[in-house]
Scaffold this motif. Sequence first.
Motif, short mmCIF file in Angstrom:
data_model
loop_
_atom_site.label_atom_id
_atom_site.label_comp_id
_atom_site.label_asym_id
_atom_site.label_seq_id
_atom_site.Cartn_x
_atom_site.Cartn_y
_atom_site.Cartn_z
N ASP A 294 0.86 -1.18 0.00
CA ASP A 294 0.00 0.00 0.00
C ASP A 294 0.89 1.23 0.00
O ASP A 294 1.69 1.44 0.92
CB ASP A 294 -0.89 -0.02 1.25
N LYS B 105 0.50 4.25 0.71
CA LYS B 105 0.41 5.16 1.84
C LYS B 105 1.06 4.58 3.10
O LYS B 105 1.29 5.30 4.06
CB LYS B 105 -1.06 5.52 2.11
N HIS C 53 -0.39 9.95 -6.26
CA HIS C 53 -0.94 9.65 -4.94
C HIS C 53 -2.45 9.43 -5.01
O HIS C 53 -3.18 9.77 -4.09
CB HIS C 53 -0.61 10.77 -3.95
N SER D 68 -6.10 7.46 -5.07
CA SER D 68 -6.66 6.44 -4.20
C SER D 68 -6.37 5.06 -4.78
O SER D 68 -6.63 4.80 -5.95
CB SER D 68 -8.18 6.64 -4.07
N GLU D 69 -5.84 4.17 -3.96
CA GLU D 69 -5.46 2.83 -4.42
C GLU D 69 -6.54 1.82 -4.03
O GLU D 69 -6.30 0.90 -3.27
CB GLU D 69 -4.10 2.46 -3.85
N ASP D 70 -7.72 2.00 -4.61
CA ASP D 70 -8.85 1.15 -4.21
C ASP D 70 -9.02 -0.09 -5.08
O ASP D 70 -9.97 -0.86 -4.89
CB ASP D 70 -10.14 1.98 -4.22
N LYS E 104 -4.80 -0.12 -9.69
CA LYS E 104 -4.31 1.19 -9.25
C LYS E 104 -3.10 1.04 -8.34
O LYS E 104 -2.14 1.81 -8.43
CB LYS E 104 -5.42 1.96 -8.53
N GLU F 168 0.90 12.79 2.60
CA GLU F 168 -0.35 13.36 2.08
C GLU F 168 -0.28 14.88 1.93
O GLU F 168 -1.26 15.53 1.59
CB GLU F 168 -1.52 12.98 3.00
#
Length: 206
Positions: free
Chosen positions: A3, A5, A84, A86-88, A92, A186
Amino acid sequence: MLDHKSIKPEMKGTTVLSKSPFIERITRTHIAIPLVMFSIFSIGLVYYGSAKIGLNIPAVMVLFIVGFLLFTLAEYIMHRFLFHMSEDTEAKKKFVYTVHGVHHHYPKDKDRLAMPIPASVTLAFLFYLFFKVIMGDLVYGFLPGFYMGYASYLWVHYMVHAFQPPKNFFKILWVHHGIHHYKQPERAFGVSSPLWDVIFRTMPTK
């Protein structure tokens, strides 16, 4: 897949992105190559615009500054909303890690501080076509500024990751980008300038 983030930066090392030796090789870029290449592109465009098209020097200077500033905005937008995103989904996550997350994972990997040359040349050509349609011959003053904005971004980015904190005004940029990597990913999306972080309120929190 990591992930993006939650990536913990490694102070040393690198990783392999492709099993193909050829593809793996072109994912690595010596910083001098794009710096020299985009400087030559810019000089050539300014010369052509002035000597062949007839753009006057004051016009070229204004267009150059506008192009440079627009690049800093493009850099901010791409960094914040593309790199950056969203890695949903798994797709992605893979995309973000490949184009940017790997840099957060191995921020000291000097070979991955610049876009691969095939990609940067392709984008440079596409930007030329796009702005030529919109601006006509004014592109020969504008695009050199845009390209040198990219070159400036590359230099600042390399300086932050390859050198110790400088004892001059570049230290502000060094600290700003360091906060993005190690404290607040972020925030602090501007690399060559914190201008758009100020405008869009993404400056690091105290």
